[in-house]
Design a protein around this motif. Structure first.
Motif, PDB file in Angstrom:
ATOM      1  N   ALA A   1      -8.173 -27.239  40.256  1.00 54.49           N
ATOM      2  CA  ALA A   1      -8.440 -26.185  41.242  1.00 54.49           C
ATOM      3  C   ALA A   1      -9.127 -26.751  42.487  1.00 54.49           C
ATOM      4  O   ALA A   1      -8.827 -26.346  43.614  1.00 54.49           O
ATOM      5  N   ILE A   2     -10.048 -27.697  42.279  1.00 54.26           N
ATOM      6  CA  ILE A   2     -10.761 -28.313  43.425  1.00 54.26           C
ATOM      7  C   ILE A   2      -9.769 -28.989  44.360  1.00 54.26           C
ATOM      8  O   ILE A   2      -9.797 -28.788  45.582  1.00 54.26           O
ATOM      9  N   TYR A   3      -8.871 -29.804  43.797  1.00 49.83           N
ATOM     10  CA  TYR A   3      -7.900 -30.521  44.632  1.00 49.83           C
ATOM     11  C   TYR A   3      -6.915 -29.573  45.296  1.00 49.83           C
ATOM     12  O   TYR A   3      -6.532 -29.752  46.464  1.00 49.83           O
ATOM     13  N   GLN A   4      -6.501 -28.535  44.572  1.00 49.27           N
ATOM     14  CA  GLN A   4      -5.547 -27.568  45.144  1.00 49.27           C
ATOM     15  C   GLN A   4      -6.191 -26.780  46.288  1.00 49.27           C
ATOM     16  O   GLN A   4      -5.527 -26.457  47.281  1.00 49.27           O
ATOM     17  N   ASN A   5      -7.481 -26.483  46.163  1.00 53.90           N
ATOM     18  CA  ASN A   5      -8.190 -25.794  47.249  1.00 53.90           C
ATOM     19  C   ASN A   5      -8.269 -26.662  48.502  1.00 53.90           C
ATOM     20  O   ASN A   5      -8.151 -26.169  49.623  1.00 53.90           O
ATOM     21  N   LEU A   6      -8.477 -27.965  48.287  1.00 54.88           N
ATOM     22  CA  LEU A   6      -8.499 -28.889  49.418  1.00 54.88           C
ATOM     23  C   LEU A   6      -7.161 -28.884  50.141  1.00 54.88           C
ATOM     24  O   LEU A   6      -7.086 -28.934  51.372  1.00 54.88           O
ATOM     25  N   LYS A   7      -6.081 -28.811  49.370  1.00 57.17           N
ATOM     26  CA  LYS A   7      -4.731 -28.794  49.960  1.00 57.17           C
ATOM     27  C   LYS A   7      -4.521 -27.518  50.780  1.00 57.17           C
ATOM     28  O   LYS A   7      -3.954 -27.538  51.863  1.00 57.17           O
ATOM     29  N   ILE A   8      -5.020 -26.375  50.205  1.00 56.59           N
ATOM     30  CA  ILE A   8      -4.897 -25.088  50.904  1.00 56.59           C
ATOM     31  C   ILE A   8      -5.650 -25.138  52.235  1.00 56.59           C
ATOM     32  O   ILE A   8      -5.213 -24.574  53.247  1.00 56.59           O
ATOM     33  N   GLU A   9      -6.776 -25.842  52.216  1.00 58.57           N
ATOM     34  CA  GLU A   9      -7.586 -25.952  53.439  1.00 58.57           C
ATOM     35  C   GLU A   9      -6.971 -26.908  54.463  1.00 58.57           C
ATOM     36  O   GLU A   9      -7.511 -27.103  55.551  1.00 58.57           O
ATOM     37  N   GLY A  10      -5.858 -27.535  54.081  1.00 61.42           N
ATOM     38  CA  GLY A  10      -5.141 -28.404  55.028  1.00 61.42           C
ATOM     39  C   GLY A  10      -5.566 -29.859  54.996  1.00 61.42           C
ATOM     40  O   GLY A  10      -5.130 -30.653  55.838  1.00 61.42           O
ATOM     41  N   LYS A  11      -6.399 -30.215  54.038  1.00 58.86           N
ATOM     42  CA  LYS A  11      -6.876 -31.605  53.957  1.00 58.86           C
ATOM     43  C   LYS A  11      -5.928 -32.407  53.065  1.00 58.86           C
ATOM     44  O   LYS A  11      -6.258 -32.826  51.966  1.00 58.86           O
ATOM     45  N   VAL A  12      -4.689 -32.577  53.575  1.00 55.60           N
ATOM     46  CA  VAL A  12      -3.652 -33.210  52.769  1.00 55.60           C
ATOM     47  C   VAL A  12      -3.401 -34.638  53.242  1.00 55.60           C
ATOM     48  O   VAL A  12      -3.273 -34.903  54.430  1.00 55.60           O
ATOM     49  N   ASP A  13      -3.363 -35.542  52.250  1.00 56.54           N
ATOM     50  CA  ASP A  13      -2.913 -36.913  52.511  1.00 56.54           C
ATOM     51  C   ASP A  13      -2.330 -37.444  51.204  1.00 56.54           C
ATOM     52  O   ASP A  13      -2.351 -36.771  50.175  1.00 56.54           O
ATOM     53  N   ASP A  14      -1.796 -38.680  51.256  1.00 60.88           N
ATOM     54  CA  ASP A  14      -1.160 -39.247  50.051  1.00 60.88           C
ATOM     55  C   ASP A  14      -2.142 -39.346  48.888  1.00 60.88           C
ATOM     56  O   ASP A  14      -1.786 -39.118  47.730  1.00 60.88           O
ATOM     57  N   SER A  15      -3.371 -39.681  49.226  1.00 60.49           N
ATOM     58  CA  SER A  15      -4.400 -39.834  48.197  1.00 60.49           C
ATOM     59  C   SER A  15      -4.640 -38.498  47.469  1.00 60.49           C
ATOM     60  O   SER A  15      -4.736 -38.450  46.236  1.00 60.49           O
TER      61      SER A  15
ATOM     62  N   ALA B   1      -1.446 -34.565  41.446  1.00 60.11           N
ATOM     63  CA  ALA B   1      -0.445 -34.897  40.418  1.00 60.11           C
ATOM     64  C   ALA B   1      -1.123 -35.362  39.127  1.00 60.11           C
ATOM     65  O   ALA B   1      -0.742 -34.956  38.017  1.00 60.11           O
ATOM     66  N   LYS B   2      -2.170 -36.192  39.281  1.00 59.37           N
ATOM     67  CA  LYS B   2      -2.895 -36.705  38.120  1.00 59.37           C
ATOM     68  C   LYS B   2      -3.649 -35.563  37.398  1.00 59.37           C
ATOM     69  O   LYS B   2      -3.656 -35.480  36.167  1.00 59.37           O
ATOM     70  N   ALA B   3      -4.253 -34.669  38.189  1.00 58.80           N
ATOM     71  CA  ALA B   3      -5.005 -33.551  37.610  1.00 58.80           C
ATOM     72  C   ALA B   3      -4.082 -32.593  36.860  1.00 58.80           C
ATOM     73  O   ALA B   3      -4.424 -32.080  35.787  1.00 58.80           O
TER      74      ALA B   3
ATOM     75  N   LYS C   1      -1.266 -33.406  35.444  1.00 61.51           N
ATOM     76  CA  LYS C   1      -0.841 -34.099  34.226  1.00 61.51           C
ATOM     77  C   LYS C   1      -1.930 -34.005  33.151  1.00 61.51           C
ATOM     78  O   LYS C   1      -1.649 -33.743  31.972  1.00 61.51           O
ATOM     79  N   GLU C   2      -3.180 -34.228  33.570  1.00 62.19           N
ATOM     80  CA  GLU C   2      -4.309 -34.162  32.626  1.00 62.19           C
ATOM     81  C   GLU C   2      -4.430 -32.761  32.013  1.00 62.19           C
ATOM     82  O   GLU C   2      -4.600 -32.610  30.803  1.00 62.19           O
ATOM     83  N   PHE C   3      -4.357 -31.743  32.883  1.00 67.30           N
ATOM     84  CA  PHE C   3      -4.491 -30.367  32.435  1.00 67.30           C
ATOM     85  C   PHE C   3      -3.360 -29.997  31.463  1.00 67.30           C
ATOM     86  O   PHE C   3      -3.588 -29.400  30.399  1.00 67.30           O
ATOM     87  N   LYS C   4      -2.137 -30.420  31.815  1.00 69.51           N
ATOM     88  CA  LYS C   4      -0.963 -30.148  30.978  1.00 69.51           C
ATOM     89  C   LYS C   4      -1.093 -30.851  29.624  1.00 69.51           C
ATOM     90  O   LYS C   4      -0.764 -30.293  28.575  1.00 69.51           O
ATOM     91  N   GLU C   5      -1.618 -32.069  29.647  1.00 73.65           N
ATOM     92  CA  GLU C   5      -1.775 -32.872  28.430  1.00 73.65           C
ATOM     93  C   GLU C   5      -2.786 -32.224  27.467  1.00 73.65           C
ATOM     94  O   GLU C   5      -2.566 -32.167  26.261  1.00 73.65           O
ATOM     95  N   VAL C   6      -3.896 -31.729  28.032  1.00 73.61           N
ATOM     96  CA  VAL C   6      -4.910 -31.072  27.195  1.00 73.61           C
ATOM     97  C   VAL C   6      -4.339 -29.814  26.545  1.00 73.61           C
ATOM     98  O   VAL C   6      -4.536 -29.566  25.351  1.00 73.61           O
ATOM     99  N   ARG C   7      -3.596 -29.037  27.335  1.00 76.90           N
ATOM    100  CA  ARG C   7      -3.027 -27.784  26.817  1.00 76.90           C
ATOM    101  C   ARG C   7      -1.963 -28.028  25.744  1.00 76.90           C
ATOM    102  O   ARG C   7      -1.697 -27.156  24.918  1.00 76.90           O
ATOM    103  N   LYS C   8      -1.381 -29.216  25.748  1.00 77.46           N
ATOM    104  CA  LYS C   8      -0.346 -29.552  24.765  1.00 77.46           C
ATOM    105  C   LYS C   8      -0.894 -29.647  23.346  1.00 77.46           C
ATOM    106  O   LYS C   8      -0.160 -29.499  22.382  1.00 77.46           O
ATOM    107  N   HIS C   9      -2.177 -29.942  23.228  1.00 82.97           N
ATOM    108  CA  HIS C   9      -2.751 -30.233  21.912  1.00 82.97           C
ATOM    109  C   HIS C   9      -3.953 -29.329  21.608  1.00 82.97           C
ATOM    110  O   HIS C   9      -5.094 -29.795  21.520  1.00 82.97           O
ATOM    111  N   PRO C  10      -3.720 -28.021  21.449  1.00 78.71           N
ATOM    112  CA  PRO C  10      -4.838 -27.125  21.113  1.00 78.71           C
ATOM    113  C   PRO C  10      -5.383 -27.443  19.711  1.00 78.71           C
ATOM    114  O   PRO C  10      -4.645 -27.934  18.852  1.00 78.71           O
ATOM    115  N   VAL C  11      -6.645 -27.144  19.519  1.00 81.06           N
ATOM    116  CA  VAL C  11      -7.268 -27.380  18.211  1.00 81.06           C
ATOM    117  C   VAL C  11      -6.872 -26.243  17.268  1.00 81.06           C
ATOM    118  O   VAL C  11      -7.006 -25.069  17.615  1.00 81.06           O
ATOM    119  N   GLN C  12      -6.362 -26.603  16.099  1.00 83.81           N
ATOM    120  CA  GLN C  12      -5.938 -25.604  15.119  1.00 83.81           C
ATOM    121  C   GLN C  12      -6.655 -25.817  13.790  1.00 83.81           C
ATOM    122  O   GLN C  12      -6.963 -26.949  13.405  1.00 83.81           O
TER     123      GLN C  12
END
Length: 333
Positions: A104-118, A124-126, A128-139
């Protein structure tokens, strides 16, 4: 010599991970008047409902007059390592929040127009991380010892009881409810005759004769042709007691029989129960009436959070409580 009517061994009832009853054991002798006291939510009513199988216990053993009518020693929940499960669940939820916040932090920065390759790489990394965590819920199943469970089940007799057998048990271990549970569309006499005819296969004439006798015993003979809506709360409860007596039960379970009554009607019901006790009826009574527990019962059980905290004769329970929890409860009551 006393006769054991009902044996309760390690009775437990779980609703999901909520443990309402935790391994309760109790012997009920003929003529016992057992008062069960304790705060609301301590499992008292659930305990009664398990005894005549209005609720199916999660595990335990119930024996009526030497014959087992319920027997499950182990259940799946017994083999879950709940401490490890909840620890892992907390860690998972913490990681889920962290990765979601990071994204959410990085996406807010993008909304504010502070976009660069970095920033795009970080998003993209965030993601992937979020998607990876959601893939393996604790059961729970991850913390379940299936081998031990299978071994226990193999050595545990299976519970199987027909509706006919359940009705037979309920005719011998009958229940009086706090909310009366009378059939509103049937007259008092018909409320009392229904179960003896349907369950005990009595003739209508025999059932009516017994109903009149039991209604007279609770001083409701002049209301036998009334409908429940025409009765006071105290009168309804006396009819409910008469209805239970019509089945000639060996144990009567009372689930807070006076809690739904106006104060002036409480005594009329308690007087009937005192009379039953004096006649040697076997009764288990969940009650907030401390005077009844103190002066009528011969055994008192104090429950809290699904446990039997203390049990004993009324004198010991009320005059020499051993636990701080019981002392605190008695001060408030």
């Amino acid at each position: 010599m006393s006769e054991t009517i009902l044996e309760i061994k390690n009775l437990a009832k779980f609703f999901g991970k909520t443990k309402v009853l935790r391994d309760i054991s109790l012997n009920v002798e003929k003529g016992d008047v057992i008062a069960i006291i304790g705060p609301s939510g301590s499992g008292k009513s659930t305990f009664l409902r398990c005894l005549n199988l209005l609720e199916e216990p999660t595990r335990g053993e119930l024996i009526f007059k030497g014959e087992t009518y319920f027997h499950i020693i182990k259940c799946k929940n017994d083999f879950v390592d709940y401490e490890a499960y909840h620890k892992a669940l907390d860690a998972y939820e913490e990681e889920l929040v962290r990765t979601e916040d990071n994204l959410a932090i990085y996406q807010n920065l993008k909304i504010e127009g502070k976009v660069d390759d970095s920033l795009n790489k970080k998003i993209a990394k965030a993601k992937k991380e979020f998607k990876e965590v959601r893939k393996h819920p604790v059961q729970k199943i991850d913390f379940f010892d299936s081998k031990s469970y299978e071994e226990a089940i193999k050595n545990t007799p299976k519970f199987s009881i027909s509706n006919k057998e359940i009705n037979k048990i309920r005719s011998k271990i009958n229940m009086v409810f706090q909310s009366f549970n009378l059939f509103e569309n049937k007259r008092v006499i018909d409320n009392c005759c229904l179960a003896p005819v349907k369950v005990l296969k009595m003739s209508n004439a025999e059932a009516k004769e017994i109903a009149i006798k039991e209604l007279t015993a609770v001083n409701m003979q002049d209301r036998m042709n009334y409908y429940p809506r025409e009765l006071s709360g105290g009168q309804k409860q006396r009819v409910a007691i008469a209805r239970a007596l019509c089945m000639n039960p060996e144990v009567i379970l009372f689930d807070e029989p006076t809690s739904a009554l106006d104060p002036e009607m409480v005594d009329e019901v308690l007087n009937v129960m005192k009379k039953l006790a004096s006649e040697g009826r076997t009764m288990i009574v969940v009650t907030h009436e401390m005077n009844f527990a103190k002066n009528v019962a011969n055994k008192v059980i104090f429950m809290d959070k699904g446990y039997v905290v203390e049990s004993g004769n009324p004198k010991d329970i009320f005059e020499n409580p051993k636990t701080d929890r019981l002392k605190q409860f008695l001060k408030m009551n």
